[in-house]
Structure formats: C-alpha cells, structure tokens
Design an enzyme around this catalytic site. Structure first.
Site, PDB file in Angstrom:
ATOM      1  N   HIS A  17     -13.229  54.508 131.485  1.00 47.07           N
ATOM      2  CA  HIS A  17     -13.109  55.830 132.114  1.00 47.07           C
ATOM      3  C   HIS A  17     -11.653  56.130 132.454  1.00 47.07           C
ATOM      4  O   HIS A  17     -11.313  56.284 133.625  1.00 47.07           O
ATOM      5  CB  HIS A  17     -13.957  55.881 133.397  1.00 47.07           C
ATOM      6  CG  HIS A  17     -15.426  55.704 133.196  1.00 47.07           C
ATOM      7  ND1 HIS A  17     -16.311  55.524 134.249  1.00 47.07           N
ATOM      8  CD2 HIS A  17     -16.180  55.689 132.060  1.00 47.07           C
ATOM      9  CE1 HIS A  17     -17.556  55.424 133.774  1.00 47.07           C
ATOM     10  NE2 HIS A  17     -17.499  55.496 132.453  1.00 47.07           N
ATOM     11  N   HIS A  21     -16.292  62.205 130.590  1.00 46.14           N
ATOM     12  CA  HIS A  21     -16.838  60.874 130.864  1.00 46.14           C
ATOM     13  C   HIS A  21     -15.836  59.758 130.558  1.00 46.14           C
ATOM     14  O   HIS A  21     -15.533  58.956 131.430  1.00 46.14           O
ATOM     15  CB  HIS A  21     -18.143  60.688 130.061  1.00 46.14           C
ATOM     16  CG  HIS A  21     -18.833  59.388 130.311  1.00 46.14           C
ATOM     17  ND1 HIS A  21     -20.190  59.223 130.194  1.00 46.14           N
ATOM     18  CD2 HIS A  21     -18.355  58.179 130.662  1.00 46.14           C
ATOM     19  CE1 HIS A  21     -20.512  57.964 130.483  1.00 46.14           C
ATOM     20  NE2 HIS A  21     -19.411  57.299 130.760  1.00 46.14           N
ATOM     21  N   GLU A  58     -25.229  50.880 128.333  1.00 41.62           N
ATOM     22  CA  GLU A  58     -24.760  51.469 127.077  1.00 41.62           C
ATOM     23  C   GLU A  58     -24.945  50.504 125.905  1.00 41.62           C
ATOM     24  O   GLU A  58     -24.380  50.731 124.833  1.00 41.62           O
ATOM     25  CB  GLU A  58     -23.281  51.883 127.182  1.00 41.62           C
ATOM     26  CG  GLU A  58     -22.950  52.873 128.287  1.00 41.62           C
ATOM     27  CD  GLU A  58     -23.487  54.292 128.059  1.00 41.62           C
ATOM     28  OE1 GLU A  58     -24.183  54.513 127.049  1.00 41.62           O
ATOM     29  OE2 GLU A  58     -23.231  55.150 128.929  1.00 41.62           O
ATOM     30  N   HIS A  86     -15.762  50.598 126.133  1.00 41.81           N
ATOM     31  CA  HIS A  86     -15.902  51.910 126.765  1.00 41.81           C
ATOM     32  C   HIS A  86     -15.275  51.854 128.150  1.00 41.81           C
ATOM     33  O   HIS A  86     -15.526  50.916 128.902  1.00 41.81           O
ATOM     34  CB  HIS A  86     -17.386  52.280 126.859  1.00 41.81           C
ATOM     35  CG  HIS A  86     -17.663  53.430 127.773  1.00 41.81           C
ATOM     36  ND1 HIS A  86     -17.123  54.688 127.571  1.00 41.81           N
ATOM     37  CD2 HIS A  86     -18.407  53.535 128.900  1.00 41.81           C
ATOM     38  CE1 HIS A  86     -17.542  55.494 128.531  1.00 41.81           C
ATOM     39  NE2 HIS A  86     -18.308  54.821 129.366  1.00 41.81           N
ATOM     40  N   GLU A 134       4.360  56.848 118.576  1.00 45.79           N
ATOM     41  CA  GLU A 134       3.615  55.731 117.982  1.00 45.79           C
ATOM     42  C   GLU A 134       2.160  56.099 117.659  1.00 45.79           C
ATOM     43  O   GLU A 134       1.505  55.374 116.902  1.00 45.79           O
ATOM     44  CB  GLU A 134       3.602  54.545 118.960  1.00 45.79           C
ATOM     45  CG  GLU A 134       4.969  53.935 119.215  1.00 45.79           C
ATOM     46  CD  GLU A 134       5.431  53.059 118.057  1.00 45.79           C
ATOM     47  OE1 GLU A 134       4.666  52.173 117.657  1.00 45.79           O
ATOM     48  OE2 GLU A 134       6.540  53.292 117.560  1.00 45.79           O
TER      49      GLU A 134
HETATM   50  O1  2HA Z   1     -21.551  51.208 132.652  1.00 43.67           O
HETATM   51  O2  2HA Z   1     -19.693  53.531 132.127  1.00 43.67           O
HETATM   52  O3  2HA Z   1     -21.324  54.999 130.692  1.00 43.67           O
HETATM   53  C1  2HA Z   1     -21.325  52.402 133.315  1.00 43.67           C
HETATM   54  C2  2HA Z   1     -20.856  53.398 132.348  1.00 43.67           C
HETATM   55  C3  2HA Z   1     -21.880  54.182 131.658  1.00 43.67           C
HETATM   56 ZN    ZN Z   2     -19.128  55.356 131.177  1.00 40.55          ZN
END
Ligand code: 2HA
Ligand code: ZN
Length: 273
Positions: A142, A211, A116, A140, A170
C-alpha cells in the site's frame, strides 16, 4: 541449524521488514508470496510438520500443481514478521489438482494464508507461464504515492505508465513494458484476482485504484526493487503536482525512445505519442 539459517527464509523475512520500514504496510496491509525452487523445498522439508487439512481456494492452476509457497498470514502484520516469523508467515503445499493448499510450516498460533492468496495464486500461474517459469514472487503493498495518483489520473494503463516513465529516468529501463491499472474493486475476491491476472499476462506490475500496487518478479530483490522504483516515481510525480508550479520540462517521448535504444529495452510503443 534452524529454519532461519536457510537463505530463502532470511531473504523473505528481510523483505517483509524492508517493506514495513518503507511505510507500505500499515496494520495488516499487504501480502507477499514466494514460489520455492525444488532445492529450497529440499532444504526446508526437514522443518515441515504434519500437514494441516487441504483447503480449496476457489481458483485452479494446472501449472502450479504440487508447488510450495511461502506466504504471509491473513490479518498478520508485516511489522511482526521478523520478530516471530513462525506466527506470521507460513509455507503452503499445493495439491496435485492445483486447487487447494495445506499448511506445512508456520502460523503456529493458527490462521490462514493471506486473504489475497487466490489473487496471488492466479498471478503466479500467469507470470510463471509468461516468463518460462522464471517468475517466483508476487508482492502487494500500500505505497501512499501510487495510491494518491489513482485519485487524479485517468485509470488507464497508458496514463499511469507515461506519468511514471516521465517521473524518473530509470523507470522506462526498470519497467519497459509499463504498468496495468485495475479499477476500484472489492479486495480479496475472485473478481479482483481475475482482473489482475488478466493484466499480469502483459505487465509485471498492476496498480489497484485507491488501494495499492501488485508487482511480480523472478526473485525477492527484483520484485522489491520494482515496488520501490514505481513508488519512488509516484512520489516524484506527486511532489511535482503539489509544488504548485507549472511543469516547464519533462522527459519527452523522443527521450524515452533514446533511453530504450541505449539500454536495449523495448518500450510499449502504443504508450508513446
Ligand atoms: O492483506 O492488503 O488487500 C491486507 C491487504 C488486502
Ligand atoms: Zn491491500
């Protein structure tokens, strides 16, 4: 003295460990990039090796020429970062035209920065411009409850922002500008990078449908805190959804306005009814 005595490396490694401990980084899920200050580059430079080859990114940013980033490695596991940072993260130098990187430290057993990285890079460019150079972190992850929400709410900025603001008092203080939502897209490509960076001109967080979540911040604590706050609100939202009980009361729009007034923040008015 080792590279691991330098505060920015300690902070970066600790954040990877914290994200793993939160359960946001199954397998190789998620990625973290940090744009170093000049002072940090000076502190870390003695540990740099002879740089690798320049690698073109397919994206370009004038305001990131010559910058240095710490980045997680493609296919590497957050779970392993603190055990062997030198094999799982890297330091990247950006070239003078702002379209290529080369590795100056880390990934000692081989590898490339996160898949990414083009997304992160464009988002760094947009956030750096939007914050007068203050933004340094793109993160980023998950987190499960944010992802779960993307199956049951309309994929609009307004629906997600309102649901999150109403899930914990909050929230409007932590992200008064709200969150953006990116419809489902193939990860790792230019399309999702461009769609996200468009939203990040306006927001400091963007939900990726089915995602995960993309956040930004001026420092590691703030970015981690934003991820944590949004996921906690999402968890509360899902707990209420799953309770099987009707919602009898919530944080109403006049309450949101009162919070904004008390805390001196400006809520995105078009998200209020
Ligand atoms: O790096 O999360 O979006 C793995 C991920 C790709
Ligand atoms: Zn990801």
């Amino acid at each position: 003295m080792s590279i691991y005595d330098i505060p920015v490396m300690q902070g970066y490694i600790r954040m990877c460990e914290d994200g793993w401990n939160q359960g946001w980084h199954e397998r190789n899920g998620g990625n973290l990039t940090y744009r170093m200050t000049e002072e940090e580059v000076c502190q870390l430079r003695p540990y740099f090796r002879t740089p690798g080859e320049w690698v073109n990114m397919g994206v370009q940013a004038d305001n990131l020429c010559g910058e240095y980033f710490i980045a997680t490695g493609s296919g590497k596991y957050f779970r392993n970062v603190s055990l062997a940072p030198q094999d799982n993260i890297c330091i990247l130098e950006i070239n003078e035209t702002g379209d290529s990187w080369r590795i100056v430290w880390g990934l000692e057993k081989g590898g490339r920065p996160t898949s990414e990285f083009p997304s992160h890079f464009l988002n760094h460019s947009v956030r750096k411009a939007a914050t007068d150079g203050k933004n340094r972190v793109i993160y980023h992850a998950h987190p499960a409850n944010v992802i779960a929400m993307t199956y049951i709410l309309p994929l609009t900025d307004k629906a997600f922002t309102r649901a999150l603001w109403q899930s914990a008092t909050e929230c409007p203080v932590v992200f008064p500008g709200g969150v953006g939502v990116v419809e489902w897209m193939v990860p790792g490509g230019a399309e999702i990078a461009l769609a996200t960076s468009k939203l990040m001109a306006e927001y400091d967080a963007a939900v990726w449908a089915h995602h995960g979540l993309f956040v930004s911040g001026p420092d590691l604590d703030t970015a981690f805190g934003l991820m944590h706050t949004i996921e906690k609100a999402a968890e509360i939202f899902m707990l209420v959804q799953n309770s099987g009980k009707p919602v009898l009361q919530t944080i109403f729009d006049e309450d949101l306005r009162a919070i904004a007034k008390e805390f001196g923040v400006t809520l995105k008015e078009e998200f209020l009814d």
